[in-house]
Design an enzyme around this catalytic site. Structure first.
Site, PDB file in Angstrom:
ATOM      1  N   ARG A  73       0.723  -1.206  -0.053  1.00 25.35           N
ATOM      2  CA  ARG A  73       0.077   0.005  -0.086  1.00 25.35           C
ATOM      3  C   ARG A  73       0.844   1.367   0.055  1.00 25.35           C
ATOM      4  O   ARG A  73       0.362   2.366  -0.280  1.00 25.35           O
ATOM      5  CB  ARG A  73      -1.031  -0.057   1.115  1.00 25.35           C
ATOM      6  CG  ARG A  73      -2.112  -1.314   1.036  1.00 25.35           C
ATOM      7  CD  ARG A  73      -3.074  -1.235   2.082  1.00 25.35           C
ATOM      8  NE  ARG A  73      -2.481  -2.153   2.829  1.00 25.35           N
ATOM      9  CZ  ARG A  73      -3.367  -2.568   3.914  1.00 25.35           C
ATOM     10  NH1 ARG A  73      -4.563  -2.522   4.171  1.00 25.35           N
ATOM     11  NH2 ARG A  73      -2.460  -3.442   4.919  1.00 25.35           N
TER      12      ARG A  73
ATOM     13  N   GLU B 272       3.923 -10.015  14.545  1.00 21.28           N
ATOM     14  CA  GLU B 272       3.198 -10.584  15.882  1.00 21.28           C
ATOM     15  C   GLU B 272       2.772 -12.213  15.540  1.00 21.28           C
ATOM     16  O   GLU B 272       2.917 -12.536  16.554  1.00 21.28           O
ATOM     17  CB  GLU B 272       1.630  -9.748  16.174  1.00 21.28           C
ATOM     18  CG  GLU B 272       1.997  -8.121  16.516  1.00 21.28           C
ATOM     19  CD  GLU B 272       0.705  -7.829  16.573  1.00 21.28           C
ATOM     20  OE1 GLU B 272      -0.326  -8.431  17.151  1.00 21.28           O
ATOM     21  OE2 GLU B 272       0.701  -6.491  16.262  1.00 21.28           O
TER      22      GLU B 272
END
Length: 191
Positions: free
Chosen positions: A72, A109
Protein backbone atom coordinates in the site's frame (compact mmCIF):
# COMPACT_ATOMS: atom_id res chain seq x y z
CA UNK A 1 3.66 13.37 15.15
CA UNK A 2 0.15 13.72 13.88
CA UNK A 3 -0.60 16.24 11.15
CA UNK A 4 -3.18 17.81 13.46
CA UNK A 5 -0.33 18.64 15.87
CA UNK A 6 1.71 20.25 13.12
CA UNK A 7 -0.36 23.19 11.98
CA UNK A 8 -3.26 21.22 10.51
CA UNK A 9 -5.52 21.07 13.56
CA UNK A 10 -9.10 21.45 12.39
CA UNK A 11 -8.09 21.11 8.74
CA UNK A 12 -11.15 19.77 6.90
CA UNK A 13 -8.88 17.73 4.63
CA UNK A 14 -7.93 15.50 7.58
CA UNK A 15 -11.60 14.98 8.41
CA UNK A 16 -12.29 14.05 4.77
CA UNK A 17 -9.39 11.57 4.75
CA UNK A 18 -10.55 9.96 7.98
CA UNK A 19 -14.16 9.75 6.78
CA UNK A 20 -13.07 8.12 3.51
CA UNK A 21 -11.37 5.18 5.25
CA UNK A 22 -13.75 2.24 5.67
CA UNK A 23 -13.50 0.13 8.82
CA UNK A 24 -14.12 -3.60 8.31
CA UNK A 25 -14.75 -5.43 11.60
CA UNK A 26 -13.21 -8.86 12.20
CA UNK A 27 -10.94 -8.81 9.13
CA UNK A 28 -8.59 -10.57 8.51
CA UNK A 29 -9.41 -12.23 11.84
CA UNK A 30 -11.86 -11.77 14.71
CA UNK A 31 -11.11 -8.73 16.85
CA UNK A 32 -9.29 -6.77 14.14
CA UNK A 33 -10.82 -3.51 12.91
CA UNK A 34 -9.32 -3.40 9.42
CA UNK A 35 -8.62 0.10 8.10
CA UNK A 36 -9.53 -0.22 4.41
CA UNK A 37 -7.89 2.49 2.32
CA UNK A 38 -9.47 1.30 -0.94
CA UNK A 39 -12.43 3.55 -0.14
CA UNK A 40 -9.99 6.46 0.29
CA UNK A 41 -8.67 5.75 -3.21
CA UNK A 42 -12.22 5.81 -4.57
CA UNK A 43 -12.78 9.31 -3.17
CA UNK A 44 -10.66 11.42 -5.52
CA UNK A 45 -10.87 14.51 -3.31
CA UNK A 46 -9.80 12.70 -0.13
CA UNK A 47 -7.05 10.87 -2.03
CA UNK A 48 -5.80 14.19 -3.46
CA UNK A 49 -5.88 15.73 0.03
CA UNK A 50 -3.72 12.84 1.28
CA UNK A 51 -1.11 13.35 -1.43
CA UNK A 52 -1.23 17.16 -1.12
CA UNK A 53 -0.59 17.12 2.64
CA UNK A 54 2.45 14.87 2.22
CA UNK A 55 3.74 16.93 -0.71
CA UNK A 56 3.34 20.17 1.27
CA UNK A 57 5.34 18.64 4.11
CA UNK A 58 8.22 17.26 2.02
CA UNK A 59 8.45 19.73 -0.88
CA UNK A 60 11.20 21.87 0.68
CA UNK A 61 13.07 19.18 2.65
CA UNK A 62 15.51 18.23 -0.15
CA UNK A 63 14.16 14.67 -0.30
CA UNK A 64 15.71 12.73 -3.18
CA UNK A 65 14.06 9.33 -2.56
CA UNK A 66 10.57 8.23 -1.59
CA UNK A 67 10.63 4.57 -0.52
CA UNK A 68 7.26 2.82 -0.52
CA UNK A 69 6.57 -0.27 1.57
CA UNK A 70 4.74 -3.09 -0.24
CA UNK A 71 2.05 -2.96 -1.13
CA UNK A 72 0.00 0.00 0.00
CA UNK A 73 2.99 2.33 0.22
CA UNK A 74 3.10 1.93 -3.58
CA UNK A 75 -0.27 3.67 -3.83
CA UNK A 76 0.95 6.91 -2.25
CA UNK A 77 4.71 6.96 -2.82
CA UNK A 78 4.97 7.46 -6.59
CA UNK A 79 2.60 10.45 -6.59
CA UNK A 80 4.51 12.09 -3.75
CA UNK A 81 7.85 11.37 -5.44
CA UNK A 82 6.73 12.90 -8.74
CA UNK A 83 5.37 16.01 -7.04
CA UNK A 84 8.55 16.70 -5.04
CA UNK A 85 11.00 15.75 -7.79
CA UNK A 86 12.30 12.57 -6.14
CA UNK A 87 12.75 9.02 -7.33
CA UNK A 88 10.55 6.20 -6.04
CA UNK A 89 11.99 2.97 -4.67
CA UNK A 90 9.69 0.00 -4.02
CA UNK A 91 10.51 -2.02 -0.89
CA UNK A 92 9.14 -5.46 -1.76
CA UNK A 93 8.30 -8.74 -0.09
CA UNK A 94 10.73 -11.62 -0.83
CA UNK A 95 11.01 -12.93 -4.36
CA UNK A 96 9.18 -10.06 -6.10
CA UNK A 97 12.19 -8.21 -7.56
CA UNK A 98 14.33 -9.58 -10.40
CA UNK A 99 18.09 -9.21 -10.27
CA UNK A 100 20.37 -8.63 -7.32
CA UNK A 101 18.65 -7.52 -4.11
CA UNK A 102 19.51 -6.81 -0.51
CA UNK A 103 17.09 -7.69 2.26
CA UNK A 104 16.19 -7.04 5.88
CA UNK A 105 14.22 -9.46 8.06
CA UNK A 106 11.79 -8.36 10.74
CA UNK A 107 9.46 -9.79 13.35
CA UNK A 108 5.70 -9.83 13.05
CA UNK A 109 3.21 -10.57 15.79
CA UNK A 110 2.58 -13.88 14.01
CA UNK A 111 6.00 -14.75 12.56
CA UNK A 112 8.76 -13.26 10.41
CA UNK A 113 8.92 -11.43 7.11
CA UNK A 114 11.48 -9.65 4.97
CA UNK A 115 11.74 -6.55 2.79
CA UNK A 116 13.94 -6.39 -0.29
CA UNK A 117 15.18 -3.69 -2.65
CA UNK A 118 17.40 -3.68 -5.70
CA UNK A 119 21.10 -3.18 -5.13
CA UNK A 120 22.20 0.29 -6.26
CA UNK A 121 18.81 2.01 -6.10
CA UNK A 122 19.86 4.38 -3.34
CA UNK A 123 23.15 6.24 -3.05
CA UNK A 124 25.03 7.13 0.13
CA UNK A 125 23.74 10.33 1.77
CA UNK A 126 20.53 10.47 -0.29
CA UNK A 127 17.70 11.90 1.81
CA UNK A 128 14.80 9.45 2.05
CA UNK A 129 11.26 9.35 3.35
CA UNK A 130 9.53 6.01 3.84
CA UNK A 131 5.80 5.86 3.11
CA UNK A 132 3.20 3.27 4.11
CA UNK A 133 -0.53 3.32 4.65
CA UNK A 134 -0.58 2.33 8.32
CA UNK A 135 1.76 1.89 11.27
CA UNK A 136 0.86 -0.52 14.06
CA UNK A 137 3.93 -2.07 15.71
CA UNK A 138 6.65 -0.29 13.72
CA UNK A 139 8.36 -3.53 12.69
CA UNK A 140 8.01 -3.03 8.94
CA UNK A 141 9.14 0.60 9.07
CA UNK A 142 12.11 -0.40 11.23
CA UNK A 143 13.17 -2.99 8.64
CA UNK A 144 12.80 -0.36 5.90
CA UNK A 145 15.00 2.07 7.86
CA UNK A 146 17.69 -0.59 8.38
CA UNK A 147 17.61 -1.62 4.72
CA UNK A 148 18.03 1.94 3.43
CA UNK A 149 20.62 2.94 6.03
CA UNK A 150 22.68 -0.18 5.22
CA UNK A 151 23.27 1.47 1.84
CA UNK A 152 24.27 4.81 3.36
CA UNK A 153 20.97 6.62 2.85
CA UNK A 154 19.78 9.22 5.36
CA UNK A 155 16.23 8.35 6.41
CA UNK A 156 14.67 11.71 7.25
CA UNK A 157 11.21 10.56 8.30
CA UNK A 158 8.62 7.80 8.09
CA UNK A 159 5.14 8.79 6.93
CA UNK A 160 1.85 6.92 7.22
CA UNK A 161 -1.74 7.78 6.45
CA UNK A 162 -3.04 6.02 9.59
CA UNK A 163 -1.42 5.50 13.01
CA UNK A 164 -2.21 5.09 16.67
CA UNK A 165 -1.95 8.19 18.88
CA UNK A 166 0.85 6.37 20.73
CA UNK A 167 2.34 4.01 18.19
CA UNK A 168 3.31 0.84 19.99
CA UNK A 169 6.45 0.51 17.89
CA UNK A 170 7.75 4.10 17.97
CA UNK A 171 10.85 2.85 19.81
CA UNK A 172 11.55 0.53 16.86
CA UNK A 173 11.94 3.45 14.47
CA UNK A 174 15.56 4.04 15.49
CA UNK A 175 14.91 7.63 16.54
CA UNK A 176 13.40 8.60 13.18
CA UNK A 177 10.38 10.91 13.24
CA UNK A 178 7.00 9.50 12.30
CA UNK A 179 4.42 11.68 10.55
CA UNK A 180 0.84 10.40 10.57
CA UNK A 181 -2.23 11.99 9.01
CA UNK A 182 -5.12 10.38 10.94
CA UNK A 183 -5.91 8.03 13.80
CA UNK A 184 -7.64 4.74 13.05
CA UNK A 185 -11.37 4.32 13.47
CA UNK A 186 -12.62 1.41 15.54
CA UNK A 187 -11.22 -0.37 18.59
CA UNK A 188 -7.77 -1.13 20.02
CA UNK A 189 -6.59 -3.73 17.54
CA UNK A 190 -6.42 -2.71 13.92
CA UNK A 191 -4.66 -3.60 10.71
Amino acid sequence: MFASENGLKGDPRLEAISAAIRVVPDFPKKGIMFQDITTLLLDHKAFKHTIDIFVDRYRDMQISVVAGVEARGFLFGPSIALAIGAKFIPLRKPGKLPGKVISESYELEYGHDRLEMHVGTVEPRERVIIIDDLVATGGTLSAAISLLESQGAEVVECACVIGLPEVKGQHKLKGKPLYVLVEPSGVDEFC
